[in-house]
Scaffold this motif. Structure first.
Motif: not given
Length: 106
Positions: A70-74, A86-90
């Motif tokens: 998981d990672t995120f940004g704006y 939001l990036i949610d890699v399994s």
């Protein structure tokens, strides 16, 4: 003679096991160091916290494993619009973290 032979074999096996354990401990130290480098890199890719008169964004990143997918940004789209993603890699661990960071850097 048989007892002496068994004693020598046990001694050799003990030495081999001790060498294997030493090598394993060295490998674990290298892996831990590499994971810590990866954690530092991933944390460096996360956005800075924002605080101004219109917006306050603060966060704590705590993966469920040492590294996570998981990672995120704006970022600002323009003067009035702000986007958060939001990036949610399994998965968990190094593989998932590599995928999420590669998407983040795209």
């Amino acid at each position: 003679m048989i007892l002496y032979s068994r004693y020598i074999n046990r001694k050799r096996i003990g030495i081999i096991i001790q060498e294997k354990n030493t090598n394993l401990e060295k490998a674990i130290k290298v892996i831990r160091s590499d994971i810590n480098i990866a954690i530092d890199y991933i944390n460096s890719q996360l956005p800075e916290q924002i605080s101004n008169e219109h917006l306050h964004i603060s966060w704590i990143y705590k993966p469920s494993y040492l590294l996570g997918g998981d990672t995120f940004g704006y970022h600002w789209l323009d003067d009035a619009n702000f986007a958060i993603y939001l990036i949610d890699v399994s998965g968990h661990g190094v593989g998932a973290a590599l995928h999420s960071v590669s998407v983040l850097n795209f």
